[in-house]
Design a protein around this motif. Structure first.
Motif, PDB file in Angstrom:
ATOM      1  N   LEU A   1       0.945  -1.054   0.032  1.00  0.00           N
ATOM      2  CA  LEU A   1       0.001   0.090  -0.074  1.00  0.00           C
ATOM      3  C   LEU A   1       1.130   1.197  -0.184  1.00  0.00           C
ATOM      4  CD1 LEU A   1      -2.966   1.041   0.367  1.00  0.00           C
ATOM      5  CD2 LEU A   1      -2.696   0.924   2.684  1.00  0.00           C
ATOM      6  N   PHE A   2       0.625   2.272  -1.017  1.00  0.00           N
ATOM      7  CA  PHE A   2       1.289   3.294  -1.042  1.00  0.00           C
ATOM      8  C   PHE A   2       0.642   4.560  -0.784  1.00  0.00           C
ATOM      9  CE2 PHE A   2       3.211   0.248  -3.989  1.00  0.00           C
ATOM     10  CZ  PHE A   2       4.567   0.446  -3.830  1.00  0.00           C
ATOM     11  N   ALA A   3       1.427   5.611  -0.511  1.00  0.00           N
ATOM     12  CA  ALA A   3       0.716   6.981  -0.373  1.00  0.00           C
ATOM     13  C   ALA A   3       1.559   7.871  -1.179  1.00  0.00           C
ATOM     14  CB  ALA A   3       0.793   7.493   1.310  1.00  0.00           C
ATOM     15  N   ILE A   4       0.832   8.582  -1.971  1.00  0.00           N
ATOM     16  CA  ILE A   4       1.584   9.320  -2.980  1.00  0.00           C
ATOM     17  C   ILE A   4       1.093  10.852  -2.573  1.00  0.00           C
ATOM     18  CG2 ILE A   4       2.198   9.979  -5.245  1.00  0.00           C
ATOM     19  CD1 ILE A   4       3.251   7.134  -4.401  1.00  0.00           C
ATOM     20  N   ASP A   5       2.089  11.810  -2.741  1.00  0.00           N
ATOM     21  CA  ASP A   5       1.626  13.382  -2.383  1.00  0.00           C
ATOM     22  C   ASP A   5       1.229  13.704  -3.689  1.00  0.00           C
ATOM     23  OD1 ASP A   5       1.612  15.960  -2.477  1.00  0.00           O
ATOM     24  OD2 ASP A   5       3.092  15.941  -0.515  1.00  0.00           O
ATOM     25  N   ALA A   6      -0.126  14.263  -3.925  1.00  0.00           N
ATOM     26  CA  ALA A   6      -0.775  14.556  -5.186  1.00  0.00           C
ATOM     27  C   ALA A   6      -0.175  15.767  -5.731  1.00  0.00           C
ATOM     28  CB  ALA A   6      -2.160  14.758  -5.115  1.00  0.00           C
ATOM     29  N   ALA A   7       0.407  16.554  -4.703  1.00  0.00           N
ATOM     30  CA  ALA A   7       1.245  18.052  -5.202  1.00  0.00           C
ATOM     31  C   ALA A   7       2.527  17.758  -5.810  1.00  0.00           C
ATOM     32  CB  ALA A   7       1.120  18.981  -3.924  1.00  0.00           C
ATOM     33  N   THR A   8       3.273  16.728  -5.203  1.00  0.00           N
ATOM     34  CA  THR A   8       4.854  16.657  -5.812  1.00  0.00           C
ATOM     35  C   THR A   8       4.646  15.517  -6.483  1.00  0.00           C
ATOM     36  OG1 THR A   8       5.399  15.478  -3.829  1.00  0.00           O
ATOM     37  CG2 THR A   8       5.393  17.786  -3.982  1.00  0.00           C
ATOM     38  N   GLY A   9       4.043  14.454  -6.366  1.00  0.00           N
ATOM     39  CA  GLY A   9       4.245  13.028  -6.934  1.00  0.00           C
ATOM     40  C   GLY A   9       5.145  12.046  -6.228  1.00  0.00           C
ATOM     41  N   ASN A  10       5.636  12.678  -5.105  1.00  0.00           N
ATOM     42  CA  ASN A  10       6.556  11.806  -4.228  1.00  0.00           C
ATOM     43  C   ASN A  10       5.818  10.993  -3.363  1.00  0.00           C
ATOM     44  OD1 ASN A  10       8.592  13.518  -5.302  1.00  0.00           O
ATOM     45  ND2 ASN A  10       8.303  14.872  -3.636  1.00  0.00           N
ATOM     46  N   ARG A  11       6.521   9.855  -3.233  1.00  0.00           N
ATOM     47  CA  ARG A  11       5.840   8.677  -2.384  1.00  0.00           C
ATOM     48  C   ARG A  11       6.236   9.197  -0.978  1.00  0.00           C
ATOM     49  NH1 ARG A  11       8.781   3.706  -3.366  1.00  0.00           N
ATOM     50  NH2 ARG A  11      10.221   4.438  -2.045  1.00  0.00           N
ATOM     51  N   VAL A  12       4.955   9.094  -0.127  1.00  0.00           N
ATOM     52  CA  VAL A  12       5.163   9.735   1.280  1.00  0.00           C
ATOM     53  C   VAL A  12       5.648   8.369   2.192  1.00  0.00           C
ATOM     54  CG1 VAL A  12       3.884  10.672   3.126  1.00  0.00           C
ATOM     55  CG2 VAL A  12       3.356  11.336   0.820  1.00  0.00           C
ATOM     56  N   TRP A  13       4.911   7.464   1.761  1.00  0.00           N
ATOM     57  CA  TRP A  13       5.041   6.010   2.615  1.00  0.00           C
ATOM     58  C   TRP A  13       4.651   4.732   1.845  1.00  0.00           C
ATOM     59  CZ3 TRP A  13       0.703   3.417   3.216  1.00  0.00           C
ATOM     60  CH2 TRP A  13      -0.532   4.223   3.641  1.00  0.00           C
ATOM     61  N   ARG A  14       5.188   3.664   2.143  1.00  0.00           N
ATOM     62  CA  ARG A  14       5.076   2.419   1.350  1.00  0.00           C
ATOM     63  C   ARG A  14       5.115   1.245   2.667  1.00  0.00           C
ATOM     64  NH1 ARG A  14       9.493   0.460  -3.237  1.00  0.00           N
ATOM     65  NH2 ARG A  14       8.379  -1.492  -3.712  1.00  0.00           N
ATOM     66  N   LYS A  15       4.009   0.532   2.457  1.00  0.00           N
ATOM     67  CA  LYS A  15       4.056  -0.611   3.457  1.00  0.00           C
ATOM     68  C   LYS A  15       3.513  -1.804   2.813  1.00  0.00           C
ATOM     69  CE  LYS A  15       4.366   2.568   6.892  1.00  0.00           C
ATOM     70  NZ  LYS A  15       5.145   2.314   7.987  1.00  0.00           N
ATOM     71  N   THR A  16       3.999  -2.844   3.526  1.00  0.00           N
ATOM     72  CA  THR A  16       3.859  -4.388   2.987  1.00  0.00           C
ATOM     73  C   THR A  16       2.243  -4.413   3.701  1.00  0.00           C
ATOM     74  OG1 THR A  16       5.837  -4.968   2.899  1.00  0.00           O
ATOM     75  CG2 THR A  16       4.105  -6.564   3.186  1.00  0.00           C
ATOM     76  N   ILE A  17       1.263  -5.164   2.958  1.00  0.00           N
ATOM     77  CA  ILE A  17      -0.096  -5.208   3.420  1.00  0.00           C
ATOM     78  C   ILE A  17      -0.283  -6.719   3.507  1.00  0.00           C
ATOM     79  CG2 ILE A  17      -1.108  -2.977   2.931  1.00  0.00           C
ATOM     80  CD1 ILE A  17      -2.242  -4.176   0.526  1.00  0.00           C
ATOM     81  N   GLY A  18      -1.124  -7.105   4.377  1.00  0.00           N
ATOM     82  CA  GLY A  18      -1.562  -8.517   4.646  1.00  0.00           C
ATOM     83  C   GLY A  18      -0.554  -9.402   5.148  1.00  0.00           C
ATOM     84  N   VAL A  19      -0.881 -10.311   6.026  1.00  0.00           N
ATOM     85  CA  VAL A  19       0.062 -11.450   6.471  1.00  0.00           C
ATOM     86  C   VAL A  19       0.016 -12.614   5.747  1.00  0.00           C
ATOM     87  CG1 VAL A  19       0.835 -12.612   8.854  1.00  0.00           C
ATOM     88  CG2 VAL A  19       0.030 -10.093   8.622  1.00  0.00           C
ATOM     89  N   HIS A  20       1.107 -12.947   5.150  1.00  0.00           N
ATOM     90  CA  HIS A  20       1.069 -14.602   4.561  1.00  0.00           C
ATOM     91  C   HIS A  20       1.737 -15.401   5.607  1.00  0.00           C
ATOM     92  CE1 HIS A  20       1.621 -17.366   1.577  1.00  0.00           C
ATOM     93  NE2 HIS A  20       1.200 -16.516   0.520  1.00  0.00           N
ATOM     94  N   GLN A  21       0.699 -15.860   6.196  1.00  0.00           N
ATOM     95  CA  GLN A  21       1.185 -16.792   7.370  1.00  0.00           C
ATOM     96  C   GLN A  21       1.678 -18.110   6.930  1.00  0.00           C
ATOM     97  OE1 GLN A  21       0.896 -15.978  10.606  1.00  0.00           O
ATOM     98  NE2 GLN A  21       2.153 -17.571  10.824  1.00  0.00           N
ATOM     99  N   THR A  22       1.566 -18.765   5.770  1.00  0.00           N
ATOM    100  CA  THR A  22       2.148 -19.773   5.028  1.00  0.00           C
ATOM    101  C   THR A  22       3.521 -19.421   4.845  1.00  0.00           C
ATOM    102  OG1 THR A  22      -0.202 -20.602   4.075  1.00  0.00           O
ATOM    103  CG2 THR A  22       1.976 -21.509   3.107  1.00  0.00           C
ATOM    104  N   ALA A  23       3.777 -18.465   4.236  1.00  0.00           N
ATOM    105  CA  ALA A  23       5.237 -18.101   3.958  1.00  0.00           C
ATOM    106  C   ALA A  23       6.123 -17.890   5.335  1.00  0.00           C
ATOM    107  CB  ALA A  23       5.381 -16.833   3.356  1.00  0.00           C
ATOM    108  N   LEU A  24       5.567 -17.539   6.245  1.00  0.00           N
ATOM    109  CA  LEU A  24       6.045 -17.449   7.625  1.00  0.00           C
ATOM    110  C   LEU A  24       6.282 -18.665   8.323  1.00  0.00           C
ATOM    111  CD1 LEU A  24       4.507 -14.173   9.031  1.00  0.00           C
ATOM    112  CD2 LEU A  24       6.700 -14.397   8.054  1.00  0.00           C
ATOM    113  N   ASP A  25       5.315 -19.618   8.175  1.00  0.00           N
ATOM    114  CA  ASP A  25       5.268 -20.920   8.784  1.00  0.00           C
ATOM    115  C   ASP A  25       6.634 -21.709   8.322  1.00  0.00           C
ATOM    116  OD1 ASP A  25       3.429 -20.086  10.363  1.00  0.00           O
ATOM    117  OD2 ASP A  25       1.838 -21.309   9.496  1.00  0.00           O
ATOM    118  N   ARG A  26       6.770 -21.234   6.758  1.00  0.00           N
ATOM    119  CA  ARG A  26       7.971 -22.197   6.094  1.00  0.00           C
ATOM    120  C   ARG A  26       9.059 -21.503   6.062  1.00  0.00           C
ATOM    121  NH1 ARG A  26       4.194 -24.156   0.760  1.00  0.00           N
ATOM    122  NH2 ARG A  26       2.576 -25.226   2.044  1.00  0.00           N
ATOM    123  N   GLY A  27       9.551 -20.587   6.887  1.00  0.00           N
ATOM    124  CA  GLY A  27      10.633 -20.066   7.249  1.00  0.00           C
ATOM    125  C   GLY A  27      10.935 -18.686   6.577  1.00  0.00           C
ATOM    126  N   ALA A  28      10.136 -18.055   6.032  1.00  0.00           N
ATOM    127  CA  ALA A  28      10.265 -16.773   5.413  1.00  0.00           C
ATOM    128  C   ALA A  28      10.921 -15.953   6.665  1.00  0.00           C
ATOM    129  CB  ALA A  28       9.182 -15.819   4.827  1.00  0.00           C
TER     130      ALA A  28
END
Length: 165
Positions: A74-101
């Motif tokens: 999920l990204f937030a982009i400043d509409a005035a500048t076009g710059n990325r304000v923040w970027r976050k991983t979304i959702g929890v992939h429990q299977t990947a974590l259980d398999r050692g990610a």
């Protein structure tokens, strides 16, 4: 076969973006997963008729994506500048974590986010059956709740009889 990255439903998702007039931010969720695409002969009674498109996820024997994470963002982009304000991983992939990610790669997602007049950003389209509320200025999760199933579309809101959202 051709590796397509992101896949045909990837990059910014089909649901589009969300605009917040309070922060002047545009929010976009993305899927970062590859696909293998190819043209295959279409036969009828043993006779070649045409080529058809086929695609499949780019996954390994474990069934997990072969592309590097994060798989959902999920990204937030400043509409005035076009710059990325923040970027976050979304959702929890429990299977990947259980398999050692070593870190959470996030999940496939769909549906756009929704921002309220009160300044809360909601997104429920991750594949871990969770509706989350975010601080739109920082992207930090401020609340979450499990859903009975995946929410694959855009979160909704409405105006009540009192005139409030």
């Amino acid at each position: 076969p051709t590796l397509v990255y992101p896949g045909t439903t990837g990059g910014p998702t089909w649901a589009g973006a969300t605009y917040d007039p309070n922060t002047n931010y545009i929010f976009i969720n993305s899927k970062n997963q590859g696909q293998i695409a190819m043209l295959t002969p279409q036969m009828s009674s043993g006779v070649f008729e045409s080529l058809g498109k086929s695609k499949m996820p780019f996954t390994g024997p474990s069934g997990l994506n072969c592309t590097p994470g994060p798989w959902g963002e999920l990204f937030a982009i400043d509409a005035a500048t076009g710059n990325r304000v923040w970027r976050k991983t979304i959702g929890v992939h429990q299977t990947a974590l259980d398999r050692g990610a070593t870190s959470n790669p996030g999940t496939e997602n769909g549906g756009a986010s929704l921002v309220t007049a009160g300044g809360v950003l909601f997104h429920g389209g991750t594949q871990d059956r969770t509706l989350r509320a975010y601080d739109p200025k920082t992207g930090e999760v401020i609340w979450s709740s499990q859903l009975p199933a995946n929410a694959n579309a855009t979160t909704i809101t409405w105006q009540g009889r009192t005139g409030k959202q």
